[in-house]
Design a protein around this motif. Structure first.
Motif, PDB file in Angstrom:
ATOM      1  N   PRO A 158     -26.478 -15.068  21.570  1.00  7.01           N
ATOM      2  CA  PRO A 158     -25.843 -13.983  22.310  1.00  7.01           C
ATOM      3  C   PRO A 158     -24.649 -13.354  21.616  1.00  7.01           C
ATOM      4  O   PRO A 158     -24.286 -12.213  21.921  1.00  7.01           O
ATOM      5  CB  PRO A 158     -25.405 -14.657  23.619  1.00  7.01           C
ATOM      6  CG  PRO A 158     -25.315 -16.112  23.289  1.00  7.01           C
ATOM      7  CD  PRO A 158     -26.356 -16.362  22.260  1.00  7.01           C
ATOM      8  N   MET A 159     -24.043 -14.054  20.653  1.00  2.59           N
ATOM      9  CA  MET A 159     -22.814 -13.552  20.060  1.00  2.59           C
ATOM     10  C   MET A 159     -22.602 -14.195  18.699  1.00  2.59           C
ATOM     11  O   MET A 159     -23.011 -15.330  18.467  1.00  2.59           O
ATOM     12  CB  MET A 159     -21.624 -13.856  20.992  1.00  2.59           C
ATOM     13  CG  MET A 159     -20.255 -13.537  20.427  1.00  2.59           C
ATOM     14  SD  MET A 159     -20.069 -11.817  19.912  1.00  2.59           S
ATOM     15  CE  MET A 159     -18.414 -11.874  19.244  1.00  2.59           C
ATOM     16  N   CYS A 160     -21.962 -13.450  17.807  1.00  2.00           N
ATOM     17  CA  CYS A 160     -21.579 -13.965  16.490  1.00  2.00           C
ATOM     18  C   CYS A 160     -20.378 -13.152  16.030  1.00  2.00           C
ATOM     19  O   CYS A 160     -20.485 -11.928  15.859  1.00  2.00           O
ATOM     20  CB  CYS A 160     -22.735 -13.834  15.511  1.00  2.00           C
ATOM     21  SG  CYS A 160     -22.329 -14.307  13.818  1.00  2.00           S
ATOM     22  N   GLY A 161     -19.253 -13.810  15.843  1.00  2.00           N
ATOM     23  CA  GLY A 161     -18.028 -13.084  15.504  1.00  2.00           C
ATOM     24  C   GLY A 161     -18.096 -12.376  14.168  1.00  2.00           C
ATOM     25  O   GLY A 161     -17.806 -11.179  14.059  1.00  2.00           O
ATOM     26  N   ASN A 162     -18.482 -13.108  13.122  1.00  3.08           N
ATOM     27  CA  ASN A 162     -18.579 -12.469  11.815  1.00  3.08           C
ATOM     28  C   ASN A 162     -19.742 -11.498  11.751  1.00  3.08           C
ATOM     29  O   ASN A 162     -19.674 -10.472  11.062  1.00  3.08           O
ATOM     30  CB  ASN A 162     -18.713 -13.534  10.719  1.00  3.08           C
ATOM     31  CG  ASN A 162     -17.414 -14.269  10.460  1.00  3.08           C
ATOM     32  OD1 ASN A 162     -16.334 -13.689  10.518  1.00  3.08           O
ATOM     33  ND2 ASN A 162     -17.516 -15.555  10.170  1.00  3.08           N
TER      34      ASN A 162
END
Length: 276
Positions: free
Chosen positions: A73-77
């Motif tokens: 659902p999410m990945c910062g980089n």
């Protein structure tokens, strides 16, 4: 048939970016094949991006497929790479990124890309973790961890020296522990002596250590502040691939800043679901 891609990385966390308009019948299979560092291009994930430039600021819809073929659902980089990709195409210094974990605002700041993260939580029901109260410095599968969701779940363990940890040995039992219905990323962090931390992360979906993890860096920063291990703002976090900076804005939400690089362009083969 082939489709074009662009290869980006944020502090060593690398991704193939494919425009969502490209016809890829089985995105998960492509990610499994091309993320392989021996037989494929090699990456920590594949970002399928849809650019909507009629908005001000422009919006980009991000879908991440990991090396195991599943979505995250999410990945910062990954979000920072998506932002740089979108800003380069629209000539802007600010974009909105729609992820499965929420909508983020990203801006270019000199040589860095900064994103405001989604809401984070220690609530065990939302991490999720099988517990009646927030998990802070509790032993799970032999590792003392604190649990926080920064878009994806993270088990954060503070140690004297990350180099002394056999991450491939200690992380998998925690990553697959019964306490985590959705699994978890596993981060180890050690103080750098200046209020910041060194970082190593074992990522679910990659099923191994990555050179950097943006949501993990944020998890380390917010867990350290919650536990009283630092009062720095920003909090500097140093994964093997570089330097990330976590700040806290006027709304109390963390921002993640660091460099992004466009490595190269290429093409990958697309197979139909019935092809071997």
């Amino acid at each position: 048939m082939t489709v074009p891609f662009q290869k980006y990385h944020g502090t060593g966390n690398d991704f193939l970016i494919i425009h969502a308009d490209e016809h890829v019948p089985d995105r998960g299979a492509l990610a499994e094949r091309e993320c392989d560092r021996t037989d494929g291009v090699g990456a920590d994930g594949v970002l399928f991006l849809a650019l909507e430039d009629k908005f001000d600021p422009p919006r980009v819809v991000m879908t991440l497929f990991q090396p195991d073929g599943a979505t995250a659902p999410m990945c910062g980089n990954g979000a920072r790479c998506a932002a740089e990709w979108a800003m380069a195409r629209t000539g802007t210094d600010s974009v909105m990124i729609d992820t499965q974990a929420g909508t983020l605002r990203a801006e270019r700041d000199g040589d860095e890309v900064v994103i405001e993260m989604t809401d984070l939580t220690f609530d065990p029901d939302e991490v999720p973790v099988d517990a009646d109260a927030p998990v802070l410095n509790e032993e799970i599968e032999g590792l003392e961890v604190s649990m926080v969701n920064t878009g994806v779940p993270h088990a954060v363990s503070f140690v004297d020296d990350v180099d002394d940890v056999d991450l491939e040995e200690v992380a998998p039992p925690v990553r697959y522990a019964d306490a985590f219905p959705n699994g978890t990323n596993v981060c180890v962090a050690s103080p750098d002596g200046n209020g910041g931390f060194r970082q190593r992360t074992y990522e679910r979906g990659v099923e191994g250590e990555t050179d950097s993890c943006g949501t993990g860096a944020v998890a380390i920063a917010v867990a350290a502040r919650r536990l009283g291990l630092t009062d720095a703002d920003p909090v500097d976090v140093h994964p093997p691939g570089g330097h990330l900076r976590i700040s806290f804005n006027e709304r109390g939400r963390p921002t993640l800043a660091g460099p992004v690089e466009h490595e190269f362009d290429g093409e990958v083969a697309v197979k139909s679901p019935v092809e071997p």
